[in-house]
Design a protein around this motif. Structure first.
Motif, PDB file in Angstrom:
ATOM      1  N   TRP A 124       0.845  -1.194   0.000  1.00 29.87           N
ATOM      2  CA  TRP A 124       0.000   0.000   0.000  1.00 29.87           C
ATOM      3  C   TRP A 124       0.881   1.245   0.000  1.00 29.87           C
ATOM      4  O   TRP A 124       1.923   1.295   0.668  1.00 29.87           O
ATOM      5  CB  TRP A 124      -0.914  -0.018   1.224  1.00 29.87           C
ATOM      6  CG  TRP A 124      -1.784  -1.236   1.252  1.00 29.87           C
ATOM      7  CD1 TRP A 124      -1.485  -2.443   1.819  1.00 29.87           C
ATOM      8  CD2 TRP A 124      -3.066  -1.374   0.636  1.00 29.87           C
ATOM      9  NE1 TRP A 124      -2.516  -3.327   1.609  1.00 29.87           N
ATOM     10  CE2 TRP A 124      -3.497  -2.704   0.883  1.00 29.87           C
ATOM     11  CE3 TRP A 124      -3.894  -0.518  -0.083  1.00 29.87           C
ATOM     12  CZ2 TRP A 124      -4.720  -3.187   0.434  1.00 29.87           C
ATOM     13  CZ3 TRP A 124      -5.115  -0.993  -0.534  1.00 29.87           C
ATOM     14  CH2 TRP A 124      -5.516  -2.314  -0.271  1.00 29.87           C
ATOM     15  N   GLU A 125       0.453   2.274  -0.717  1.00 28.53           N
ATOM     16  CA  GLU A 125       1.311   3.443  -0.922  1.00 28.53           C
ATOM     17  C   GLU A 125       1.651   4.175   0.362  1.00 28.53           C
ATOM     18  O   GLU A 125       2.701   4.803   0.474  1.00 28.53           O
ATOM     19  CB  GLU A 125       0.678   4.397  -1.936  1.00 28.53           C
ATOM     20  CG  GLU A 125      -0.695   4.901  -1.583  1.00 28.53           C
ATOM     21  CD  GLU A 125      -1.338   5.667  -2.734  1.00 28.53           C
ATOM     22  OE1 GLU A 125      -0.601   6.304  -3.504  1.00 28.53           O
ATOM     23  OE2 GLU A 125      -2.568   5.617  -2.864  1.00 28.53           O
ATOM     24  N   CYS A 126       0.789   4.105   1.366  1.00 27.19           N
ATOM     25  CA  CYS A 126       1.089   4.812   2.611  1.00 27.19           C
ATOM     26  C   CYS A 126       2.277   4.203   3.352  1.00 27.19           C
ATOM     27  O   CYS A 126       2.889   4.874   4.189  1.00 27.19           O
ATOM     28  CB  CYS A 126      -0.138   4.847   3.518  1.00 27.19           C
ATOM     29  SG  CYS A 126      -1.445   5.933   2.912  1.00 27.19           S
ATOM     30  N   ALA A 127       2.620   2.949   3.056  1.00 28.07           N
ATOM     31  CA  ALA A 127       3.814   2.352   3.662  1.00 28.07           C
ATOM     32  C   ALA A 127       5.062   3.110   3.214  1.00 28.07           C
ATOM     33  O   ALA A 127       5.998   3.337   3.991  1.00 28.07           O
ATOM     34  CB  ALA A 127       3.918   0.877   3.293  1.00 28.07           C
ATOM     35  N   HIS A 128       5.081   3.520   1.942  1.00 24.26           N
ATOM     36  CA  HIS A 128       6.207   4.306   1.437  1.00 24.26           C
ATOM     37  C   HIS A 128       6.243   5.675   2.111  1.00 24.26           C
ATOM     38  O   HIS A 128       7.308   6.155   2.527  1.00 24.26           O
ATOM     39  CB  HIS A 128       6.113   4.439  -0.073  1.00 24.26           C
ATOM     40  CG  HIS A 128       7.265   5.161  -0.679  1.00 24.26           C
ATOM     41  ND1 HIS A 128       7.241   6.503  -0.949  1.00 24.26           N
ATOM     42  CD2 HIS A 128       8.490   4.726  -1.046  1.00 24.26           C
ATOM     43  CE1 HIS A 128       8.401   6.876  -1.468  1.00 24.26           C
ATOM     44  NE2 HIS A 128       9.179   5.816  -1.537  1.00 24.26           N
ATOM     45  N   ASP A 129       5.085   6.324   2.243  1.00 25.59           N
ATOM     46  CA  ASP A 129       5.014   7.613   2.931  1.00 25.59           C
ATOM     47  C   ASP A 129       5.563   7.498   4.348  1.00 25.59           C
ATOM     48  O   ASP A 129       6.298   8.375   4.816  1.00 25.59           O
ATOM     49  CB  ASP A 129       3.563   8.103   3.007  1.00 25.59           C
ATOM     50  CG  ASP A 129       2.923   8.299   1.648  1.00 25.59           C
ATOM     51  OD1 ASP A 129       3.655   8.398   0.643  1.00 25.59           O
ATOM     52  OD2 ASP A 129       1.671   8.348   1.596  1.00 25.59           O
ATOM     53  N   LEU A 130       5.188   6.424   5.024  1.00 27.19           N
ATOM     54  CA  LEU A 130       5.621   6.221   6.404  1.00 27.19           C
ATOM     55  C   LEU A 130       7.136   6.127   6.496  1.00 27.19           C
ATOM     56  O   LEU A 130       7.763   6.722   7.385  1.00 27.19           O
ATOM     57  CB  LEU A 130       4.965   4.950   6.951  1.00 27.19           C
ATOM     58  CG  LEU A 130       5.252   4.583   8.411  1.00 27.19           C
ATOM     59  CD1 LEU A 130       4.854   5.714   9.354  1.00 27.19           C
ATOM     60  CD2 LEU A 130       4.513   3.291   8.779  1.00 27.19           C
ATOM     61  N   MET A 131       7.745   5.390   5.570  1.00 25.23           N
ATOM     62  CA  MET A 131       9.206   5.273   5.595  1.00 25.23           C
ATOM     63  C   MET A 131       9.883   6.611   5.340  1.00 25.23           C
ATOM     64  O   MET A 131      10.903   6.937   5.965  1.00 25.23           O
ATOM     65  CB  MET A 131       9.655   4.231   4.574  1.00 25.23           C
ATOM     66  CG  MET A 131       9.264   2.815   4.950  1.00 25.23           C
ATOM     67  SD  MET A 131       9.985   1.555   3.873  1.00 25.23           S
ATOM     68  CE  MET A 131       8.994   1.764   2.388  1.00 25.23           C
ATOM     69  N   VAL A 132       9.334   7.391   4.425  1.00 27.01           N
ATOM     70  CA  VAL A 132       9.893   8.715   4.155  1.00 27.01           C
ATOM     71  C   VAL A 132       9.864   9.577   5.411  1.00 27.01           C
ATOM     72  O   VAL A 132      10.856  10.237   5.765  1.00 27.01           O
ATOM     73  CB  VAL A 132       9.122   9.404   3.015  1.00 27.01           C
ATOM     74  CG1 VAL A 132       9.511  10.880   2.900  1.00 27.01           C
ATOM     75  CG2 VAL A 132       9.382   8.690   1.686  1.00 27.01           C
ATOM     76  N   VAL A 133       8.755   9.562   6.134  1.00 24.52           N
ATOM     77  CA  VAL A 133       8.629  10.403   7.327  1.00 24.52           C
ATOM     78  C   VAL A 133       9.527   9.898   8.457  1.00 24.52           C
ATOM     79  O   VAL A 133      10.129  10.697   9.182  1.00 24.52           O
ATOM     80  CB  VAL A 133       7.149  10.474   7.776  1.00 24.52           C
ATOM     81  CG1 VAL A 133       7.021  11.145   9.135  1.00 24.52           C
ATOM     82  CG2 VAL A 133       6.344  11.246   6.730  1.00 24.52           C
ATOM     83  N   VAL A 134       9.646   8.597   8.620  1.00 26.49           N
ATOM     84  CA  VAL A 134      10.570   8.066   9.625  1.00 26.49           C
ATOM     85  C   VAL A 134      11.979   8.591   9.357  1.00 26.49           C
ATOM     86  O   VAL A 134      12.678   9.059  10.278  1.00 26.49           O
ATOM     87  CB  VAL A 134      10.564   6.524   9.624  1.00 26.49           C
ATOM     88  CG1 VAL A 134      11.752   5.964  10.401  1.00 26.49           C
ATOM     89  CG2 VAL A 134       9.261   5.998  10.233  1.00 26.49           C
ATOM     90  N   GLU A 135      12.404   8.538   8.101  1.00 26.81           N
ATOM     91  CA  GLU A 135      13.753   8.995   7.767  1.00 26.81           C
ATOM     92  C   GLU A 135      13.883  10.512   7.927  1.00 26.81           C
ATOM     93  O   GLU A 135      14.904  11.016   8.442  1.00 26.81           O
ATOM     94  CB  GLU A 135      14.108   8.560   6.348  1.00 26.81           C
ATOM     95  CG  GLU A 135      15.478   9.002   5.856  1.00 26.81           C
ATOM     96  CD  GLU A 135      16.644   8.380   6.610  1.00 26.81           C
ATOM     97  OE1 GLU A 135      17.778   8.504   6.121  1.00 26.81           O
ATOM     98  OE2 GLU A 135      16.437   7.782   7.687  1.00 26.81           O
ATOM     99  N   GLU A 136      12.859  11.264   7.515  1.00 29.23           N
ATOM    100  CA  GLU A 136      12.913  12.718   7.680  1.00 29.23           C
ATOM    101  C   GLU A 136      13.018  13.110   9.158  1.00 29.23           C
ATOM    102  O   GLU A 136      13.849  13.960   9.526  1.00 29.23           O
ATOM    103  CB  GLU A 136      11.678  13.362   7.062  1.00 29.23           C
ATOM    104  CG  GLU A 136      11.672  13.361   5.540  1.00 29.23           C
ATOM    105  CD  GLU A 136      10.392  13.953   4.957  1.00 29.23           C
ATOM    106  OE1 GLU A 136      10.394  14.267   3.753  1.00 29.23           O
ATOM    107  OE2 GLU A 136       9.400  14.097   5.707  1.00 29.23           O
ATOM    108  N   LEU A 137      12.183  12.525   9.994  1.00 33.01           N
ATOM    109  CA  LEU A 137      12.214  12.866  11.421  1.00 33.01           C
ATOM    110  C   LEU A 137      13.524  12.428  12.066  1.00 33.01           C
ATOM    111  O   LEU A 137      14.061  13.111  12.941  1.00 33.01           O
ATOM    112  CB  LEU A 137      11.022  12.223  12.140  1.00 33.01           C
ATOM    113  CG  LEU A 137       9.636  12.748  11.765  1.00 33.01           C
ATOM    114  CD1 LEU A 137       8.556  11.985  12.532  1.00 33.01           C
ATOM    115  CD2 LEU A 137       9.509  14.244  12.033  1.00 33.01           C
TER     116      LEU A 137
END
Length: 333
Positions: free
Chosen positions: A110-123
């Motif tokens: 699901w596409e939100c899994a990719h969003d989640l990884m991006v935010v984990v790395e950004e934070l």
């Protein structure tokens, strides 16, 4: 950015148990319509892993403006095998990505899994989230890519949970193997748990209020169901370490056809005065429904350093990612 295409469950038939939430009239349920009892919470040994050797492999890339490039790999489940793997049969699954009480979409990326990884790395790069040394839970993990990223970033312990045991055996465990992370499972640093969220507390240990629990809870595309979301929220409230834990929930702003939304989830969190819920990142590509990543924290820990500070040497800062536009639309395409 990722090198893959997505399909969204709302394009498929709505699961029977969600029809009442969709606003559409539905006839009285028959015995065959009702969802079966929720499966009990069960922990699975790494020895249960199934071979993915004949499956194709997909690469998912996580990139941020300031950080390194992370390339993760996952097996791709042949669509024809889905009824056999899930055990629901062709009649039960039809063309739907979700069948309430049988299959919750874990074989699909699901596409939100990719969003989640991006935010984990950004934070993490902003020193607003400490992953190294943290105890992490991914709820509704599917392939478990966000959890795999947490292992790559040095988390001390990871629990990967999915509704379906078959997803853990055929998708989640092989994902760790494909990314060179299998030793973590063999050493007991990565655990695998199946079952309904409502049943997980005794197995995981409801110790968050005592200062134990998880430093970081991750979940993606799991608040689509207005019936299941309260169970997810209770799990988070039970398991999020007090007072420094952080939960990151990636979701569509609104799930058409089934009624779940980030507004409803934050309202649910807000009913419990101990926690705060805010949107820290918004994703809009003009092609799909608007997506957000929500951050849930203990109110009395909001001024403390980031998750895992007592279990990590990383320094946590006060800066957090902000959404460019945190307003939730009434509708989007």
């Amino acid at each position: 950015s990722g090198s893959f295409a997505f399909g969204f469950a709302s394009e498929s038939p709505i699961p029977t148990c969600e029809l009442a939430q969709s606003g559409k009239p539905t006839p009285p349920a028959t015995a065959s319509d009702r969802a079966p009892p929720a499966p009990p919470a069960t922990e699975h040994s790494p020895s249960e892993v199934r071979s993915e050797q004949e499956w194709s492999v997909e690469e998912v890339v996580v990139e941020t403006e300031a950080g390194p490039r992370h390339a993760l790999r996952k097996p791709v489940q042949p669509e024809a095998l889905l009824p056999e793997l899930v055990g629901g049969g062709n009649d039960a699954l039809g063309s739907s990505d979700l069948v309430c009480g049988v299959y919750e979409g874990g074989f699909k990326l699901w596409e939100c899994a990719h969003d989640l990884m991006v935010v984990v790395e950004e934070l993490r790069l902003q020193k607003a989230l400490a992953v190294r040394g943290a105890r992490v839970l991914e709820a509704g993990c599917g392939a478990g890519l966000p959890g795999a990223l947490a292992l790559q970033l040095g988390c001390a312990e990871l629990v990967l949970q999915d509704y379906n045991a078959a997803v853990l055996r055929w998708m989640t465990m092989p994902t760790l193997r494909l990314n060179g992370l299998w030793e973590h499972a063999l050493r007991g640093e990565a655990r695998f748990v199946s079952g309904d969220w409502a049943e997980l507390g005794p197995l995981l240990g409801s110790r968050a209020a005592d200062g134990d629990g998880f430093d970081l809870i991750l979940s993606a595309d799991t608040i689509y169901s207005t019936a299941a979301t309260p169970r997810l929220w209770r799990l988070i409230a039970q398991q999020l370490r007090h007072p420094t834990g952080t939960a990151l929930i990636a979701a569509k702003s609104y799930y058409f056809g089934v009624g779940g939304s980030v507004a409803d989830f934050c309202a649910l969190v807000g009913q419990d005065g101990r926690f705060s819920c805010e949107s820290v990142r918004t994703f809009e590509d003009g092609q799909s429904n608007r997506r957000e990543v929500l951050q849930v924290r203990w109110r009395d820990g909001s001024e403390s350093s980031a998750a895992g500070q007592n279990h990590s040497k990383e320094t946590s800062g006060s800066k957090r990612a902000r959404a460019e536009d945190a307003d939730i639309p009434s509708s989007s395409c």
